[in-house]
Design a protein around this motif. Structure first.
Motif, PDB file in Angstrom:
ATOM      1  N   LEU A 202       0.590  -0.911   0.280  1.00  0.00           N
ATOM      2  CA  LEU A 202       0.258   0.046   0.366  1.00  0.00           C
ATOM      3  C   LEU A 202       0.999   1.139   0.697  1.00  0.00           C
ATOM      4  O   LEU A 202       0.570   2.018  -0.491  1.00  0.00           O
ATOM      5  CB  LEU A 202      -1.361   0.539   1.113  1.00  0.00           C
ATOM      6  CG  LEU A 202      -2.163   1.439   0.943  1.00  0.00           C
ATOM      7  CD1 LEU A 202      -2.334   1.124   0.330  1.00  0.00           C
ATOM      8  CD2 LEU A 202      -2.921   0.979   2.341  1.00  0.00           C
ATOM      9  N   PRO A 203       1.643   1.656   0.930  1.00  0.00           N
ATOM     10  CA  PRO A 203       2.381   2.971   1.363  1.00  0.00           C
ATOM     11  C   PRO A 203       3.019   3.071  -0.049  1.00  0.00           C
ATOM     12  O   PRO A 203       3.724   3.794  -0.769  1.00  0.00           O
ATOM     13  CB  PRO A 203       3.549   2.253   2.122  1.00  0.00           C
ATOM     14  CG  PRO A 203       3.382   1.252   2.190  1.00  0.00           C
ATOM     15  CD  PRO A 203       2.575   0.473   1.808  1.00  0.00           C
TER      16      PRO A 203
ATOM     17  N   HIS B 164      -0.813   8.819   2.345  1.00  0.00           N
ATOM     18  CA  HIS B 164      -2.300   7.735   2.377  1.00  0.00           C
ATOM     19  C   HIS B 164      -2.762   6.760   2.567  1.00  0.00           C
ATOM     20  O   HIS B 164      -3.547   6.033   2.787  1.00  0.00           O
ATOM     21  CB  HIS B 164      -2.632   7.539   0.399  1.00  0.00           C
ATOM     22  CG  HIS B 164      -2.887   9.407  -0.232  1.00  0.00           C
ATOM     23  ND1 HIS B 164      -3.748  10.325   0.322  1.00  0.00           N
ATOM     24  CD2 HIS B 164      -1.974   9.484  -1.004  1.00  0.00           C
ATOM     25  CE1 HIS B 164      -3.979  11.174  -0.339  1.00  0.00           C
ATOM     26  NE2 HIS B 164      -3.389  10.869  -1.425  1.00  0.00           N
ATOM     27  N   ALA B 165      -1.162   5.797   2.979  1.00  0.00           N
ATOM     28  CA  ALA B 165      -0.911   4.706   3.180  1.00  0.00           C
ATOM     29  C   ALA B 165      -1.477   4.551   4.641  1.00  0.00           C
ATOM     30  O   ALA B 165      -2.432   3.732   5.471  1.00  0.00           O
ATOM     31  CB  ALA B 165      -0.192   4.362   3.191  1.00  0.00           C
ATOM     32  N   LEU B 166      -1.157   5.633   5.620  1.00  0.00           N
ATOM     33  CA  LEU B 166      -1.175   5.808   6.982  1.00  0.00           C
ATOM     34  C   LEU B 166      -2.891   5.996   6.844  1.00  0.00           C
ATOM     35  O   LEU B 166      -3.566   5.744   7.502  1.00  0.00           O
ATOM     36  CB  LEU B 166      -0.408   6.640   7.681  1.00  0.00           C
ATOM     37  CG  LEU B 166       1.134   6.239   8.124  1.00  0.00           C
ATOM     38  CD1 LEU B 166       2.319   7.166   8.014  1.00  0.00           C
ATOM     39  CD2 LEU B 166       0.845   5.400   8.694  1.00  0.00           C
ATOM     40  N   GLU B 167      -2.892   6.769   6.771  1.00  0.00           N
ATOM     41  CA  GLU B 167      -4.446   7.562   6.529  1.00  0.00           C
ATOM     42  C   GLU B 167      -5.394   6.825   6.026  1.00  0.00           C
ATOM     43  O   GLU B 167      -6.821   6.796   6.799  1.00  0.00           O
ATOM     44  CB  GLU B 167      -4.904   8.699   6.048  1.00  0.00           C
ATOM     45  CG  GLU B 167      -5.867   9.144   6.351  1.00  0.00           C
ATOM     46  CD  GLU B 167      -7.730   8.758   4.982  1.00  0.00           C
ATOM     47  OE1 GLU B 167      -8.257   9.100   6.212  1.00  0.00           O
ATOM     48  OE2 GLU B 167      -6.598   8.547   4.318  1.00  0.00           O
ATOM     49  N   PHE B 168      -5.782   6.125   5.093  1.00  0.00           N
ATOM     50  CA  PHE B 168      -6.607   4.838   4.919  1.00  0.00           C
ATOM     51  C   PHE B 168      -6.437   4.074   5.757  1.00  0.00           C
ATOM     52  O   PHE B 168      -7.473   3.407   5.791  1.00  0.00           O
ATOM     53  CB  PHE B 168      -5.907   4.593   3.751  1.00  0.00           C
ATOM     54  CG  PHE B 168      -7.717   3.758   2.684  1.00  0.00           C
ATOM     55  CD1 PHE B 168      -8.030   3.348   2.298  1.00  0.00           C
ATOM     56  CD2 PHE B 168      -6.031   2.283   2.427  1.00  0.00           C
ATOM     57  CE1 PHE B 168      -9.062   2.936   1.904  1.00  0.00           C
ATOM     58  CE2 PHE B 168      -7.229   1.435   1.725  1.00  0.00           C
ATOM     59  CZ  PHE B 168      -8.550   2.017   1.177  1.00  0.00           C
ATOM     60  N   SER B 169      -5.321   3.341   5.886  1.00  0.00           N
ATOM     61  CA  SER B 169      -5.288   1.907   6.934  1.00  0.00           C
ATOM     62  C   SER B 169      -5.667   2.310   8.373  1.00  0.00           C
ATOM     63  O   SER B 169      -6.599   1.711   9.132  1.00  0.00           O
ATOM     64  CB  SER B 169      -3.951   1.389   7.161  1.00  0.00           C
ATOM     65  OG  SER B 169      -4.126   1.414   5.782  1.00  0.00           O
ATOM     66  N   LEU B 170      -5.479   3.604   8.867  1.00  0.00           N
ATOM     67  CA  LEU B 170      -5.668   3.817  10.561  1.00  0.00           C
ATOM     68  C   LEU B 170      -7.290   4.806  10.399  1.00  0.00           C
ATOM     69  O   LEU B 170      -7.634   4.266  11.262  1.00  0.00           O
ATOM     70  CB  LEU B 170      -4.961   4.784  10.760  1.00  0.00           C
ATOM     71  CG  LEU B 170      -2.800   4.623  10.273  1.00  0.00           C
ATOM     72  CD1 LEU B 170      -2.466   5.571  11.280  1.00  0.00           C
ATOM     73  CD2 LEU B 170      -2.931   3.367  12.093  1.00  0.00           C
TER      74      LEU B 170
ATOM     75  N   ALA C  48     -14.572   5.330  -6.320  1.00  0.00           N
ATOM     76  CA  ALA C  48     -13.537   5.572  -7.109  1.00  0.00           C
ATOM     77  C   ALA C  48     -12.860   6.130  -7.257  1.00  0.00           C
ATOM     78  O   ALA C  48     -11.481   6.345  -7.512  1.00  0.00           O
ATOM     79  CB  ALA C  48     -14.393   4.726  -8.789  1.00  0.00           C
ATOM     80  N   ASP C  49     -14.014   7.752  -7.468  1.00  0.00           N
ATOM     81  CA  ASP C  49     -12.282   9.221  -7.880  1.00  0.00           C
ATOM     82  C   ASP C  49     -11.513   8.869  -6.831  1.00  0.00           C
ATOM     83  O   ASP C  49     -10.531   9.405  -7.351  1.00  0.00           O
ATOM     84  CB  ASP C  49     -14.134  10.357  -7.983  1.00  0.00           C
ATOM     85  CG  ASP C  49     -14.754  10.009  -8.907  1.00  0.00           C
ATOM     86  OD1 ASP C  49     -14.237   9.833 -10.164  1.00  0.00           O
ATOM     87  OD2 ASP C  49     -15.885  10.642  -8.437  1.00  0.00           O
ATOM     88  N   GLU C  50     -12.051   8.989  -5.008  1.00  0.00           N
ATOM     89  CA  GLU C  50     -11.066   9.107  -4.647  1.00  0.00           C
ATOM     90  C   GLU C  50      -9.648   8.290  -4.574  1.00  0.00           C
ATOM     91  O   GLU C  50      -8.495   8.407  -4.656  1.00  0.00           O
ATOM     92  CB  GLU C  50     -11.451   9.289  -3.121  1.00  0.00           C
ATOM     93  CG  GLU C  50     -10.530   9.373  -2.263  1.00  0.00           C
ATOM     94  CD  GLU C  50     -11.098  10.360  -0.853  1.00  0.00           C
ATOM     95  OE1 GLU C  50      -9.728  10.395  -0.093  1.00  0.00           O
ATOM     96  OE2 GLU C  50     -12.073   9.715  -0.622  1.00  0.00           O
ATOM     97  N   ALA C  51     -10.233   7.236  -4.989  1.00  0.00           N
ATOM     98  CA  ALA C  51      -9.507   5.971  -4.845  1.00  0.00           C
ATOM     99  C   ALA C  51      -8.185   6.283  -6.536  1.00  0.00           C
ATOM    100  O   ALA C  51      -6.796   6.013  -6.257  1.00  0.00           O
ATOM    101  CB  ALA C  51      -9.527   4.637  -4.698  1.00  0.00           C
ATOM    102  N   LEU C  52      -8.941   6.933  -7.197  1.00  0.00           N
ATOM    103  CA  LEU C  52      -8.256   7.605  -8.273  1.00  0.00           C
ATOM    104  C   LEU C  52      -7.301   8.578  -8.591  1.00  0.00           C
ATOM    105  O   LEU C  52      -5.382   8.490  -8.799  1.00  0.00           O
ATOM    106  CB  LEU C  52      -8.997   7.958  -9.621  1.00  0.00           C
ATOM    107  CG  LEU C  52      -8.032   7.889 -10.859  1.00  0.00           C
ATOM    108  CD1 LEU C  52      -7.632   6.698 -11.692  1.00  0.00           C
ATOM    109  CD2 LEU C  52      -9.295   8.603 -12.235  1.00  0.00           C
ATOM    110  N   GLN C  53      -7.735  10.199  -7.083  1.00  0.00           N
ATOM    111  CA  GLN C  53      -6.635  10.535  -6.954  1.00  0.00           C
ATOM    112  C   GLN C  53      -5.467  10.025  -6.445  1.00  0.00           C
ATOM    113  O   GLN C  53      -4.994  10.773  -6.523  1.00  0.00           O
ATOM    114  CB  GLN C  53      -8.030  11.626  -6.466  1.00  0.00           C
ATOM    115  CG  GLN C  53      -6.784  12.958  -5.558  1.00  0.00           C
ATOM    116  CD  GLN C  53      -7.894  13.680  -5.148  1.00  0.00           C
ATOM    117  OE1 GLN C  53      -8.632  13.347  -4.258  1.00  0.00           O
ATOM    118  NE2 GLN C  53      -8.036  15.131  -5.198  1.00  0.00           N
ATOM    119  N   MET C  54      -5.869   9.259  -5.589  1.00  0.00           N
ATOM    120  CA  MET C  54      -4.586   8.421  -4.349  1.00  0.00           C
ATOM    121  C   MET C  54      -3.637   7.590  -5.230  1.00  0.00           C
ATOM    122  O   MET C  54      -2.581   7.831  -5.118  1.00  0.00           O
ATOM    123  CB  MET C  54      -5.351   7.442  -3.227  1.00  0.00           C
ATOM    124  CG  MET C  54      -6.080   8.099  -2.396  1.00  0.00           C
ATOM    125  SD  MET C  54      -7.451   7.265  -1.207  1.00  0.00           S
ATOM    126  CE  MET C  54      -5.717   6.163  -0.230  1.00  0.00           C
TER     127      MET C  54
END
Length: 231
Positions: free
Chosen positions: A138-139, A146-152, A159-165
């Motif tokens: 993930l990182p 992004h990995a820390l915020e998403f996981s924590l 889908a739109d935010e996933a593409l942006q990330m």
């Protein structure tokens, strides 16, 4: 249940447990591993049946684990099989992808979301975390922040935010169109490009630490996990 079809240079692997949002039991992971390993096509498309991509690990199986590290390693092995396959592996994410479903997608070379796709790592809410290679991949894919915020947070992104990330590569109504686009290219070139871009050395020690951490949290929270499947 894992189903496969080979057509026009593409092996389509379907996780077919729609009643459980395609959650994976140990036997499903083993079948998925075989389906990827035995592919002779230059492109593989992994998708889920029904209205979900994959809900991750089957909670009934997780609640009954006697050896959680072994279960984590099994998921890691499947993800590593996907990552190291000579075929280009495309994740067709249509509907929810959660936990292990996100991690299997991370192991794929290309992640294509439909407008209906949503992705999340809810394990933190159960006292667990993504242990099928998620803390390693993930990182690397979305960056540490992004990995820390998403996981924590355990929150779900569309889908739109996933593409942006950078969590997904593209948004398409039908992910197979991307698999077909890739399959039109010269097979040897696809294999060599994947090998060169995937060559990062060994992550063995990090995977082992991930499996051990999953085991510790599983033993500490197994009661809550069992209770959650009854809700």
């Amino acid at each position: 249940m894992i189903q496969t079809t080979d057509d026009d240079g593409i092996r389509v692997i379907t996780i077919n447990r729609p009643d459980s949002r395609n959650a994976l039991r140990p036997q499903d992971l083993e079948a998925l591993d075989s389906a990827v390993e035995e592919a002779e096509t230059p492109v593989i498309l992994v998708r889920g049946a029904g209205n979900a991509f994959c809900a991750g690990a089957d909670l009934d199986s997780v609640a009954e684990l006697s050896d959680p590290e072994a279960f984590a390693r099994l998921g890691q092995e499947v993800a590593s099989t996907i990552e190291s396959s000579p075929a280009v592996v495309v994740a067709g994410i249509d509907g929810p992808a959660r936990g292990g479903g996100v991690e299997l997608a991370l192991a794929c070379d290309v992640r294509v979301a439909t407008p209906r796709a949503t992705l999340g790592e809810p394990g933190v809410k159960l006292g667990l975390f993504g242990a099928w290679g998620g803390t390693v991949r993930l990182p690397r894919i979305v960056g540490e922040g992004h990995a820390l915020e998403f996981s924590l947070s355990g929150r779900v992104v569309d889908a739109d935010e996933a593409l942006q990330m950078g969590l997904v590569s593209r948004i398409e109504d039908d992910p197979r169109t991307v698999a077909e686009e890739i399959a039109e290219n010269e097979r040897q070139s696809l294999r060599v490009i994947k090998e060169r871009l995937r060559d990062r050395g060994s992550d063995v020690s990090r995977f082992e630490a991930e499996a051990q951490g999953f085991g510790e949290l599983h033993r500490a929270n197994v009661g809550d996990i069992a209770a959650s499947r009854e809700k």
